[in-house]
Design a protein around this motif. Structure first.
Motif, PDB file in Angstrom:
ATOM      1  N   PHE A 299      -2.122 -13.596 -64.511  1.00  0.00           N
ATOM      2  CA  PHE A 299      -1.133 -12.879 -63.779  1.00  0.00           C
ATOM      3  C   PHE A 299      -0.709 -13.260 -62.515  1.00  0.00           C
ATOM      4  O   PHE A 299      -1.416 -13.686 -61.901  1.00  0.00           O
ATOM      5  N   MET A 300       0.676 -12.900 -62.003  1.00  0.00           N
ATOM      6  CA  MET A 300       1.212 -13.178 -61.095  1.00  0.00           C
ATOM      7  C   MET A 300       1.957 -12.049 -60.228  1.00  0.00           C
ATOM      8  O   MET A 300       2.665 -11.513 -60.863  1.00  0.00           O
ATOM      9  N   SER A 301       1.824 -11.630 -58.977  1.00  0.00           N
ATOM     10  CA  SER A 301       2.274 -10.623 -58.425  1.00  0.00           C
ATOM     11  C   SER A 301       3.336 -11.175 -57.214  1.00  0.00           C
ATOM     12  O   SER A 301       3.157 -12.328 -56.964  1.00  0.00           O
ATOM     13  N   ARG A 302       4.295 -10.548 -56.960  1.00  0.00           N
ATOM     14  CA  ARG A 302       5.439 -11.142 -56.111  1.00  0.00           C
ATOM     15  C   ARG A 302       4.806 -10.793 -54.542  1.00  0.00           C
ATOM     16  O   ARG A 302       4.136  -9.782 -54.491  1.00  0.00           O
ATOM     17  N   GLY A 303       4.963 -11.997 -53.715  1.00  0.00           N
ATOM     18  CA  GLY A 303       4.574 -11.883 -52.430  1.00  0.00           C
ATOM     19  C   GLY A 303       5.778 -11.520 -51.323  1.00  0.00           C
ATOM     20  O   GLY A 303       7.124 -11.531 -52.118  1.00  0.00           O
ATOM     21  N   ASN A 304       5.715 -11.247 -50.114  1.00  0.00           N
ATOM     22  CA  ASN A 304       7.025 -11.092 -49.344  1.00  0.00           C
ATOM     23  C   ASN A 304       7.646 -12.660 -49.266  1.00  0.00           C
ATOM     24  O   ASN A 304       8.964 -12.614 -48.984  1.00  0.00           O
ATOM     25  N   HIS A 305       6.833 -13.591 -49.475  1.00  0.00           N
ATOM     26  CA  HIS A 305       7.699 -14.985 -49.392  1.00  0.00           C
ATOM     27  C   HIS A 305       8.201 -15.473 -50.841  1.00  0.00           C
ATOM     28  O   HIS A 305       8.866 -16.476 -50.745  1.00  0.00           O
ATOM     29  N   GLU A 306       8.320 -14.664 -51.827  1.00  0.00           N
ATOM     30  CA  GLU A 306       8.785 -14.728 -53.118  1.00  0.00           C
ATOM     31  C   GLU A 306      10.375 -13.940 -52.688  1.00  0.00           C
ATOM     32  O   GLU A 306      10.644 -13.487 -53.618  1.00  0.00           O
ATOM     33  N   SER A 307      11.005 -14.606 -51.773  1.00  0.00           N
ATOM     34  CA  SER A 307      12.355 -14.104 -51.246  1.00  0.00           C
ATOM     35  C   SER A 307      13.045 -14.985 -50.698  1.00  0.00           C
ATOM     36  O   SER A 307      12.759 -16.171 -50.134  1.00  0.00           O
ATOM     37  N   ALA A 308      14.527 -14.835 -50.922  1.00  0.00           N
ATOM     38  CA  ALA A 308      15.559 -15.972 -50.428  1.00  0.00           C
ATOM     39  C   ALA A 308      15.249 -16.246 -48.935  1.00  0.00           C
ATOM     40  O   ALA A 308      15.144 -17.440 -48.636  1.00  0.00           O
ATOM     41  N   THR A 309      15.396 -15.369 -48.192  1.00  0.00           N
ATOM     42  CA  THR A 309      15.274 -15.444 -46.918  1.00  0.00           C
ATOM     43  C   THR A 309      14.041 -16.292 -46.185  1.00  0.00           C
ATOM     44  O   THR A 309      14.063 -17.157 -45.350  1.00  0.00           O
ATOM     45  N   MET A 310      13.035 -15.847 -46.638  1.00  0.00           N
ATOM     46  CA  MET A 310      11.604 -16.382 -46.379  1.00  0.00           C
ATOM     47  C   MET A 310      11.591 -17.887 -46.989  1.00  0.00           C
ATOM     48  O   MET A 310      11.239 -18.686 -46.161  1.00  0.00           O
ATOM     49  N   ASN A 311      12.331 -18.215 -48.279  1.00  0.00           N
ATOM     50  CA  ASN A 311      12.133 -19.518 -48.597  1.00  0.00           C
ATOM     51  C   ASN A 311      13.244 -20.281 -47.812  1.00  0.00           C
ATOM     52  O   ASN A 311      13.113 -21.646 -47.771  1.00  0.00           O
ATOM     53  N   GLN A 312      14.620 -19.876 -47.426  1.00  0.00           N
ATOM     54  CA  GLN A 312      15.205 -20.531 -46.508  1.00  0.00           C
ATOM     55  C   GLN A 312      14.653 -21.012 -45.101  1.00  0.00           C
ATOM     56  O   GLN A 312      14.676 -22.053 -44.584  1.00  0.00           O
ATOM     57  N   MET A 313      13.741 -19.962 -44.689  1.00  0.00           N
ATOM     58  CA  MET A 313      13.157 -20.217 -43.278  1.00  0.00           C
ATOM     59  C   MET A 313      12.038 -21.167 -43.417  1.00  0.00           C
ATOM     60  O   MET A 313      11.527 -22.158 -42.614  1.00  0.00           O
ATOM     61  N   TYR A 314      11.100 -21.004 -44.282  1.00  0.00           N
ATOM     62  CA  TYR A 314       9.649 -21.575 -44.341  1.00  0.00           C
ATOM     63  C   TYR A 314       9.456 -22.647 -45.294  1.00  0.00           C
ATOM     64  O   TYR A 314       8.100 -23.096 -45.418  1.00  0.00           O
ATOM     65  N   GLY A 315      10.594 -23.128 -45.801  1.00  0.00           N
ATOM     66  CA  GLY A 315      10.298 -24.613 -46.609  1.00  0.00           C
ATOM     67  C   GLY A 315      10.519 -24.768 -48.022  1.00  0.00           C
ATOM     68  O   GLY A 315      10.780 -25.822 -48.535  1.00  0.00           O
TER      69      GLY A 315
END
Length: 483
Positions: free
Chosen positions: A283-299
């Motif tokens: 099972f996999m839950s979404r985290g706050n880093h599974e988002s476009a803005t975070m992915n753009q910022m953090y690599g």
């Protein structure tokens, strides 16, 4: 400005600030924050104390506190340029690029001949313009999703490709084992198979509810892991310690699979492959880093573009939008990435009704499931992150009572031992990325229990060596100017 203070108080505050700077250089940001706070308490009128503490808060992802400190520094000295930079960094981390641009514009006005300030302003302006363009495209009536534009049949597999291959288009245990060995050697999965895994994962998650209900049989072991953050070799260590996922060894990974660590692609394809292999036992839950803005910022966005294509980065965004927000284990334990809510009387039925198929909003149940944190004191407080809420033991107790639950498990925060038990043992934090960002020195942990006894047992572990690729290696260049 600091009249009324004795010379002794001023000198002591300055000495403490100097000590804080040394801890900051050693990357002991929590100790630095503690000392900057002491200096501020002795002499609350020095802008640099707030500016320095703001920078330390940025490093530990307390974006809300960083924002407040930078604003206070600007209030004390409107010409304090570093404070505008710090506040711009906090705004960026929260995806508020227009406000970041406004602060950078203020810097340029104060220092019109500063080439570095102009460069940062221009880079931020590019992001704001790009985001506005993408938003305009998204609302066009005929705009297709990325998945609709992908033609797997047209992707050929080169004759010299010797990596893992799907069997009749399906994930097998042999495929996953070969995939992990391939990734350990820093080799790539062919893009055709990578796209196929993503497309299949998207189809699966589309059918899943926002809150997944998991039944664990009495004698079955169940494992919950926290943040992985692109630390692939530490993920492999978890499997070495606790066994590979299987129908007899089910796992739940509780969000933040990607970003920060520079092996996020390897982590996410490994996890999604296991999901497809054992859909009812992984099972996999979404985290706050599974988002476009975070992915753009953090690599993560940069890593996907580097290892594959910009189109695949967009596809990941679509898949992440479909991830469940939480899991209910045996009707007794609720597992979410962030935490609880700004409003009382939120029920499991309310959570089930949340429309999760989007980017995380800045308020409401979905936002708080992804972003909130516990606090030791009763009641609620504004989030140190600037998003979500901080909630106390009384909030946890009431939520559990209203929903007939035993306790909650969440992740989202680095802990020295990899886990923390709080709120009278009713709120458990688990974090599975040891020595986070190669700097924090923390242990990682995971939780195990059986279906008949949901009492959590904690296993801690230290970081293992990884190839010499630094965390944030693929982060947006503009981001690295601030964080």
């Amino acid at each position: 400005m600091d009249s009324g203070l004795s010379d002794e108080a001023r000198d002591k505050a300055e000495a403490i600030k100097t000590d804080a700077n040394e801890f900051f250089k050693k990357q002991d940001y929590e100790k630095a924050i503690e000392l900057y706070t002491e200096a501020i308490n002795l002499n609350p009128n020095i802008p640099a104390y707030y500016g320095n503490r703001s920078f330390a808060h940025l490093r530990v992802e307390s974006f809300g506190y960083a924002l407040a400190d930078a604003s206070k520094a600007i209030e004390l000295d409107k010409n304090y340029v570093k404070a505008y930079y710090r506040r711009a960094g906090a705004y960026m981390s929260l995806g508020r690029f227009k406000l970041a641009l406004k602060d950078l514009e203020a810097v340029v006005k104060v220092r019109p001949n500063d080439a570095d300030a102009k460069r940062k302003y221009n880079e931020c302006k590019k992001i704001v313009t790009k985001n506005a363009f993408l938003a305009a495209i998204a609302v066009e009536e005929n705009h297709k999703s990325v998945s609709e534009c992908i033609d797997l049949d047209s992707m050929s597999i080169e004759e010299d490709y010797t990596g893992p291959k799907l069997e009749n288009g399906n994930v097998t245990l042999e495929f996953v084992n070969t995939l992990m060995e391939t990734f350990k050697k820093q080799q790539k999965l062919h893009r055709k198979f990578a796209y196929k895994i993503l497309m299949d994962a998207k189809k699966y998650f589309e059918q899943q509810p926002t809150m997944v209900e998991v039944t664990i049989s009495p004698d079955s072991k169940f494992t919950v892991c926290g943040d992985i953050h692109g630390q692939f070799y530490d993920l492999m260590n978890i499997f070495d310690i606790n066994g590979l996922p299987s129908e007899d060894n089910p796992y739940l990974f509780n969000g933040d699979f990607v970003d920060r660590g520079s092996f996020s692609v390897e982590c996410i394809f490994t996890l999604m492959s296991f999901k497809l292999l054992y859909p009812n036992h992984f099972f996999m839950s979404r985290g706050n880093h599974e988002s476009a803005t975070m992915n753009q910022m953090y690599g993560f966005e940069g890593e996907v573009k580097s290892k594959y294509t910009p189109q695949m980065a967009e596809l990941f965004t679509e898949v992440f939008n479909l991830l469940p927000l939480c899991h209910l284990l045996n009707n007794k334990v609720l597992v979410m990435h962030g935490g609880l809510f700004s409003q009382d009387n939120v029920t499991l039925e309310d959570i089930k009704k949340v429309d999760r198929r989007r980017q995380p909003p800045e308020e409401g149940i979905m936002c708080e499931l992804l972003w909130s944190d516990p606090q030791p004191d009763n009641g609620r407080a504004p989030s140190k992150r600037g998003v979500g809420v901080q909630f106390g033991p009384d909030v946890t107790e009431k939520f559990l009572k209203n929903n007939s639950l035993d306790y909650v498990i969440r992740s989202h925060e680095v802990k020295p031992e990899g886990y923390e038990i709080s709120h009278g043992q009713k709120c458990i934090t688990v974090f599975s990325a040891p020595n986070y960002c190669d700097t924090m020195g923390n242990k990682g942990a995971f939780i195990t229990f059986t279906g008949k006894d949901l009492t959590p047992k904690f296993t801690t572990f230290s970081a293992v060596p990884h190839p010499p690729v630094k965390p944030m290696a693929y982060a947006d260049f503009f981001s690295s100017l601030f964080l």
